[in-house]
Motif scaffolding. Structure first.
Motif, PDB file in Angstrom:
ATOM      1  N   LEU A   5       3.338   9.222   9.864  1.00 58.95           N
ATOM      2  CA  LEU A   5       4.306   8.608  10.381  1.00 58.95           C
ATOM      3  C   LEU A   5       4.485   7.201  10.003  1.00 58.95           C
ATOM      4  N   ASP A   6       5.727   6.522   9.504  1.00 61.72           N
ATOM      5  CA  ASP A   6       6.002   5.382   9.193  1.00 61.72           C
ATOM      6  C   ASP A   6       6.485   4.633  10.084  1.00 61.72           C
ATOM      7  N   THR A   7       5.917   4.208  11.185  1.00 62.33           N
ATOM      8  CA  THR A   7       6.825   3.464  12.559  1.00 62.33           C
ATOM      9  C   THR A   7       5.581   2.698  13.268  1.00 62.33           C
ATOM     10  N   THR A  27       1.933   1.404   9.222  1.00 64.59           N
ATOM     11  CA  THR A  27       3.103   0.153  10.012  1.00 64.59           C
ATOM     12  C   THR A  27       3.071  -0.756   8.855  1.00 64.59           C
ATOM     13  N   ASN A  28       4.163  -1.811   8.985  1.00 64.29           N
ATOM     14  CA  ASN A  28       4.191  -2.934   8.204  1.00 64.29           C
ATOM     15  C   ASN A  28       4.670  -4.107   8.811  1.00 64.29           C
ATOM     16  N   PRO A  29       4.534  -5.181   8.457  1.00 66.76           N
ATOM     17  CA  PRO A  29       5.051  -6.275   9.260  1.00 66.76           C
ATOM     18  C   PRO A  29       6.648  -6.130   9.844  1.00 66.76           C
ATOM     19  N   VAL A  82      -6.758  -1.253   6.418  1.00 70.11           N
ATOM     20  CA  VAL A  82      -6.242  -2.354   6.069  1.00 70.11           C
ATOM     21  C   VAL A  82      -5.238  -2.393   5.017  1.00 70.11           C
ATOM     22  N   LYS A  83      -3.896  -2.849   5.275  1.00 71.21           N
ATOM     23  CA  LYS A  83      -3.017  -2.632   4.369  1.00 71.21           C
ATOM     24  C   LYS A  83      -2.911  -4.115   3.603  1.00 71.21           C
ATOM     25  N   ILE A  84      -2.787  -4.016   2.388  1.00 71.37           N
ATOM     26  CA  ILE A  84      -3.007  -5.384   1.506  1.00 71.37           C
ATOM     27  C   ILE A  84      -1.630  -5.234   0.372  1.00 71.37           C
ATOM     28  N   PRO A 128       3.189   3.683  -3.284  1.00 71.70           N
ATOM     29  CA  PRO A 128       4.406   3.413  -4.269  1.00 71.70           C
ATOM     30  C   PRO A 128       5.605   3.696  -3.357  1.00 71.70           C
ATOM     31  N   PHE A 129       6.459   2.912  -3.479  1.00 72.13           N
ATOM     32  CA  PHE A 129       7.873   2.939  -2.562  1.00 72.13           C
ATOM     33  C   PHE A 129       8.761   3.675  -3.329  1.00 72.13           C
ATOM     34  N   LEU A 130       8.950   4.924  -3.031  1.00 72.57           N
ATOM     35  CA  LEU A 130      10.291   5.749  -3.841  1.00 72.57           C
ATOM     36  C   LEU A 130      11.623   5.097  -3.527  1.00 72.57           C
ATOM     37  N   GLY A 131      11.750   5.135  -1.947  1.00 73.41           N
ATOM     38  CA  GLY A 131      12.973   4.723  -1.731  1.00 73.41           C
ATOM     39  C   GLY A 131      13.765   3.369  -2.149  1.00 73.41           C
ATOM     40  N   ARG A 132      12.936   2.398  -2.404  1.00 77.43           N
ATOM     41  CA  ARG A 132      13.496   1.070  -2.618  1.00 77.43           C
ATOM     42  C   ARG A 132      13.391   1.224  -4.372  1.00 77.43           C
ATOM     43  N   LEU A 133      12.844   2.053  -5.054  1.00 80.62           N
ATOM     44  CA  LEU A 133      13.034   2.227  -6.575  1.00 80.62           C
ATOM     45  C   LEU A 133      14.442   2.916  -6.594  1.00 80.62           C
ATOM     46  N   ALA A 162       2.648   8.330  -0.713  1.00 75.52           N
ATOM     47  CA  ALA A 162       4.181   8.031  -1.084  1.00 75.52           C
ATOM     48  C   ALA A 162       4.629   7.497   0.122  1.00 75.52           C
ATOM     49  N   ALA A 163       5.402   6.174   0.009  1.00 78.99           N
ATOM     50  CA  ALA A 163       6.009   5.587   0.978  1.00 78.99           C
ATOM     51  C   ALA A 163       7.438   5.330   0.648  1.00 78.99           C
ATOM     52  N   SER A 164       8.139   4.532   1.427  1.00 79.83           N
ATOM     53  CA  SER A 164       9.603   4.506   1.576  1.00 79.83           C
ATOM     54  C   SER A 164      10.354   5.669   1.184  1.00 79.83           C
ATOM     55  N   ILE A 165      10.076   6.546   1.994  1.00 78.15           N
ATOM     56  CA  ILE A 165      10.664   7.858   2.003  1.00 78.15           C
ATOM     57  C   ILE A 165      11.946   7.890   2.874  1.00 78.15           C
ATOM     58  N   ARG A 166      13.020   8.546   2.323  1.00 77.72           N
ATOM     59  CA  ARG A 166      14.174   8.192   2.910  1.00 77.72           C
ATOM     60  C   ARG A 166      15.019   9.473   3.784  1.00 77.72           C
ATOM     61  N   HIS A 167      14.631  10.595   3.203  1.00 87.30           N
ATOM     62  CA  HIS A 167      15.260  11.613   3.483  1.00 87.30           C
ATOM     63  C   HIS A 167      14.412  12.937   3.055  1.00 87.30           C
ATOM     64  N   ALA A 182       2.064  11.551   2.314  1.00 85.33           N
ATOM     65  CA  ALA A 182       3.560  11.000   2.363  1.00 85.33           C
ATOM     66  C   ALA A 182       3.780  10.446   3.822  1.00 85.33           C
ATOM     67  N   THR A 183       4.276   9.127   3.657  1.00 85.92           N
ATOM     68  CA  THR A 183       4.469   8.663   5.389  1.00 85.92           C
ATOM     69  C   THR A 183       5.865   8.551   5.323  1.00 85.92           C
ATOM     70  N   LEU A 184       6.660   9.097   6.453  1.00 86.16           N
ATOM     71  CA  LEU A 184       8.009   9.049   6.783  1.00 86.16           C
ATOM     72  C   LEU A 184       8.389   8.555   8.005  1.00 86.16           C
TER      73      LEU A 184
END
Ligand code: G3P
Length: 228
Positions: A5-7, A27-29, A82-84, A128-133, A162-167, A182-184
């Motif tokens: 879960l991306d939250t 998580t991210n900042p 640790v996320k870098i 890798p960020f799908l949604g932002r691409l 797989a990150a930045s999943i939008r749907h 996949a993180t969503l």
């Protein structure tokens, strides 16, 4: 495929955990800032709850600073990853932390060469960020396919996250592409349950069941068992 879960919202994580379908959290900042609570306590509580990998991001931009932050973050809980960010300094920090046995998630990956460098540095995960691409008219899922293929060619152990999943369609796409994780966002997870035919079918079964005599399952089974 593992599902993270991306939250940083503990209530969302609690709900998803209760459904029994999440393996970890990222998580991210920005997500930490949106949550608005003490970040260390939040990360600790998340890790205690999910008992699986929880990514916490470094903020320093130089290798030494990232390594120092990473070592400290890793002490919050055994499940911390640790996320870098994928910069030259970040890749050097990943190499160092990996050599110390600290798990890493290299983030902000937008092309396959970056993923190759993260794997060389011994990253546990590449994000890798799908949604932002997709946002800039590039094929997000194509990047996942490419990285999975490259990692398979050389048996790299780095897992494709797989990150930045939008749907929900993104989830199907990355599962077909062979992503390890996949993180969503919570909202996308909720949508994964949904189909109008499921709701309609369930409603019809309930209506038909009303016509069945002695239709309380618990009572009926207990009565039947008592007579055996
Ligand atoms: O945590 C990284 C990522 O999933 C960000 O998603 O929607 O902000 O592009 P998004």
């Amino acid at each position: 495929m593992k599902i993270f879960l991306d939250t940083a919202n503990i209530e969302e994580i609690r709900q998803a955990h209760a459904w029994g379908v999440i393996d970890g959290v990222t998580t991210n900042p920005s997500l930490i800032a949106k949550n608005g609570k003490d970040f260390i306590q939040t990360i600790y509580e998340i890790a205690e709850l999910v008992q699986g990998p929880v990514s916490a991001e470094t903020i320093a931009q130089d290798t030494e600073g990232m390594v120092r932050e990473g070592r400290l973050l890793a002490q919050i809980h055994p499940h911390i990853v640790v996320k870098i960010p994928l910069t030259p300094a970040g890749i050097a920090a990943t190499k160092q932390l990996s050599s110390e046995g600290i798990k890493t998630n290299v983030t902000l990956c937008f092309q396959s060469n970056q993923a190759l460098l993260a794997a060389k540095a011994g990253a546990t995960y590449i994000s890798p960020f799908l949604g932002r691409l997709d946002d800039i008219s590039q094929q997000g899922v194509g990047l996942i396919e490419e990285i999975v293929h490259i990692y398979e060619n050389y048996d790299f152990e780095t897992q494709v996250l797989a990150a930045s999943i939008r749907h929900p369609k993104h989830m199907v796409d990355v599962a077909l592409a062979g992503a390890d994780v996949a993180t969503l966002p919570f909202g996308v997870l909720e949508k994964m349950f949904k189909h109008p035919l499921t709701d309609a079918g369930n409603a019809k079964f309930l209506k038909d069941w009303e016509t069945v005599p002695n239709n309380n399952i618990e009572e009926a089974v207990r009565d039947w068992l008592a007579k055996q």
